[in-house]
Write an enzyme that holds these catalytic residues in place. Structure first.
Site, short mmCIF file in Angstrom:
data_model
loop_
_atom_site.label_atom_id
_atom_site.label_comp_id
_atom_site.label_asym_id
_atom_site.label_seq_id
_atom_site.Cartn_x
_atom_site.Cartn_y
_atom_site.Cartn_z
N GLU A 168 8.01 -30.65 19.28
CA GLU A 168 9.04 -29.94 20.04
C GLU A 168 9.10 -28.45 19.74
O GLU A 168 10.07 -27.94 19.18
CB GLU A 168 10.41 -30.57 19.77
CG GLU A 168 10.51 -32.02 20.18
CD GLU A 168 11.89 -32.61 19.98
OE1 GLU A 168 12.17 -33.66 20.58
OE2 GLU A 168 12.72 -32.01 19.24
N GLU A 359 9.55 -39.99 21.08
CA GLU A 359 10.90 -40.08 20.51
C GLU A 359 11.85 -40.48 21.62
O GLU A 359 11.81 -39.95 22.73
CB GLU A 359 11.38 -38.74 19.93
CG GLU A 359 10.80 -38.39 18.58
CD GLU A 359 11.45 -37.14 17.99
OE1 GLU A 359 12.60 -36.82 18.37
OE2 GLU A 359 10.79 -36.49 17.16
#
Length: 465
Positions: A168, A359
Site C-alpha cells: 500500500e 487484505e
C-alpha cells in the site's frame, strides 16, 4: 445463492496476512536496528494510549504457535512481511545474519505446515538509518531498496515463490508524509510528492531486482490500497469531478505507472508541474514493471464531495458516522460490495495481471465468554466479502486468492491495540491465543461447508451496529 470453497477452483489461494512491525515485537533483539515506527511511537500523542509495537503479538517468539493455529484453521497460504531493519540494521551494507536466520526459520516452518509463504518486502517499517538520510524523499532509496530485495531473494528465493514488493504505497506515503499520522510523521507537500515518486520507482525496481535473481521460480506482485468511491450527490457535477480526482489519487496513482501509462495527471493537472521537480528523463519507463499479480487491499467504500478547502484534490471524504450507515471500530463503512467493485475496476485495465485479495477484514468488538471469543459481525463480514470475490470471479475477473486481515490481533498503527481484526484473539497481558468464532467459521468453510448468504450485495448476514 449458496456457495462453497469448491466454487472458487482447486488452485485458489486461501490465506491470512500479517506484518512485521504489527506482530513481531523483539524490537531490539539479536541485532535488529530501529525503524521509523520505533521512533514514531516514542513521540507522545502519536498513538492512542501511547502504545507501541515493541512486543506486539510476540510473533518473533511465538510464530510456530501461530502457524499451528493457521494450519488448524485450514489455511493454504500465509502472507507476512520482513522487517528491513532486522535484515539490514543500517538499511544498507552489512547483513544481520541472525535477523535473516529468523525469516529462514519462518519460511521453513510455513512449508512444514503446508502453508505457502507470501513474503512482502516492505510493510512501512523503514530503517531509521535511512530516514536520517531522507528516507523515501531521497532518490537513493530506489537503489537501497533494490539491494535489500536482492539480499532477501538470494537467501529465501529457493523456497519462497510468491513475493509482494510494497504494501500500500499510497498509505505509507500519504499518511506518513502529507497527513503526518503515520511514521515518519511529516506534513509537507514536497515530501509527499518526492516520496510518492520514489516509491513508484522502487515498486518497479524492486520487482526487477527479484526477477533478476529469481527469473524462473518467482511470482512477483505488489499490493494496492483502494476504496470504491461514489459521489456524495450523484449527478452533481462538482461531486462527480471530485470523485474522479479522488479516484486518481487513491486508486490509480501507483497502478497506472506500473502498466506504463504514467501518472493519472489528466484528473490532477496541478500535480504535473509539482511532480516534474522530482522526475528525471527516463523515469516513465523506469516506473513500469510487468507484475505477475496485483494484491487488491480493500476495506470499505468512500463517499466523496467537493471541497474548496483541500487544494490539488478539491475533494473530501464524508465519514460513515455522518452518513448514518453501519461502520466498524475504525470508523469505516461496512460495505463488502466494495471488494467486488475494485476487482472489477482493476481487472478492466488492458494487460492487468492476475488479481488476489491480499487484505480484507473488519474491526469489531470481541466478546469472550466460556473460553470462546464471539465476533458475529466479523464472521458475517468475512462471509460476505468472500461472496463478493466469487461474484467477481463468476463475472470473469481473474482473481486467484483471498487473504483475511489479519491472522491474529495486532498493533494497528496509530490506533494502537484498540481495533481488533484477527481471526485469532490475543490477550496482550498473557499472549494467550484463542481462535475466534470468525476463525472457526473460516475453518468450516475451508473444510467444505456451504454458505447460504446471497451474493448480490453480500450484506445479508451482517450484524448491524
Amino acid at each position: 445463492m449458496p456457495f462453497s470453497r469448491g466454487d472458487f477452483g482447486a488452485d485458489f489461494h486461501w490465506g491470512a496476512a500479517a506484518a512485521a512491525y504489527q506482530t513481531e515485537g523483539a524490537w531490539q533483539h539479536q541485532g535488529k536496528g530501529p525503524s521509523i515506527w520505533d521512533d514514531f511511537t516514542r513521540r507522545k500523542g502519536t498513538i492512542r494510549r501511547n502504545e507501541h509495537g515493541r512486543v506486539a503479538a510476540d510473533f518473533y517468539n511465538r510464530y510456530e504457535t501461530d502457524l499451528d493455529l493457521a494450519q488448524g484453521i485450514g489455511l493454504t497460504d500465509f502472507r507476512f512481511s520482513a522487517a528491513w531493519a532486522r535484515v539490514l540494521p543500517a538499511g544498507t551494507g552489512s547483513v544481520n545474519r541472525r535477523g535473516l536466520d529468523f525469516y529462514d526459520r519462518l519460511v521453513d516452518a510455513c512449508l512444514e505446515r503446508d502453508l505457502r509463504p507470501w513474503l512482502t518486502l516492505y510493510h512501512w517499517d523503514l530503517p531509521s538509518a535511512l530516514q536520517a538520510q531522507g528516507g523515501w524523499t531521497n532518490r537513493n532509496i530506489v537503489g537501497w531498496f533494490a539491494d535489500y530485495a536482492q539480499v532477501m531473494a538470494r537467501r529465501l528465493g529457493d523456497r519462497v515463490q510468491h513475493w509482494a514488493v510494497l504494501n500500500e504505497p499510497m498509505v505509507f506515503v500519504g499518511a506518513g508524509h502529507l497527513l503526518g499520522v503515520h511514521a515518519p510523521g511529516r506534513r509537507h507537500l514536497g515530501a509527499f510528492l518526492s516520496a510518492a515518486h520514489h516509491a513508484t520507482l522502487a515498486q518497479a525496481e524492486g520487482g526487477r531486482a527479484l526477477r533478476a535473481e529469481l527469473p524462473d521460480t518467482a511470482q512477483i506482485g505488489t499490493t494496492f490500497s483502494c476504496s470504491y468511491l461514489t459521489p456524495h450527490r450523484p449527478g452533481n457535477p462538482k461531486d462527480e469531478a471530485a470523485t474522479r480526482r479522488a479516484d486518481a489519487i487513491l486508486n490509480r496513482f501507483y497502478v497506472e505507472p506500473a502498466l506504463g501509462l504514467g501518472y493519472p495527471l489528466a484528473e490532477l493537472p496541478a500535480l504535473r508541474w509539482l511532480l516534474e521537480r522530482y522526475q528525471k528523463p527516463g523515469d516513465d519507463q523506469r516506473m513500469a514493471f510487468d507484475f505477475d499479480f496485483w494484491g487488491v487491499q480493500n476495506y470499505t467504500r468512500e463517499v466523496v464531495k467537493f471541497s474548496p478547502w483541500l487544494p490539488l484534490q478539491w475533494a473530501a471524504l464524508v465519514p460513515a458516522k455522518q452518513r448514518g450507515v453501519p461502520y466498524t471500530d475504525m470508523g469505516w463503512e461496512v460495505f463488502p460490495e466494495s471488494i467486488y467493485q475494485m476487482l472489477k475496476q482493476f481487472s478492466a485495465y488492458p494487460n492487468a495481471p492476475k488479481l488476489l485479495v491480499t487484505e480484507s477484514g473488519s474491526a469489531f468488538p470481541d466478546v469472550s465468554t466460556g473460553g470462546r471469543v464471539h465476533d458475529p459481525a466479523r464472521r458475517a463480514y468475512l462471509q460476505a466479502a468472500i461472496g463478493q470475490v466469487l461474484r467477481a470471479q463468476r463475472e470473469g475477473v481473474d482473481v486467484g486468492g483471498y487473504f483475511s486481515w489479519s491472522l491474529t490481533d495486532n498493533f494497528e498503527w496509530a490506533e494502537g491495540y484498540g481495533p481488533r481484526f484477527g481471526l485469532i484473539h490475543i490477550d496482550y497481558e498473557t499472549q494467550e491465543r484463542t481462535v475466534k468464532d470468525s476463525g472457526l467459521w473460516y475453518q468450516d468453510f475451508l473444510g467444505g461447508a456451504t454458505v447460504t448468504a446471497g451474493l448480490s450485495h453480500g450484506q445479508d448476514a451482517l450484524t448491524r451496529r
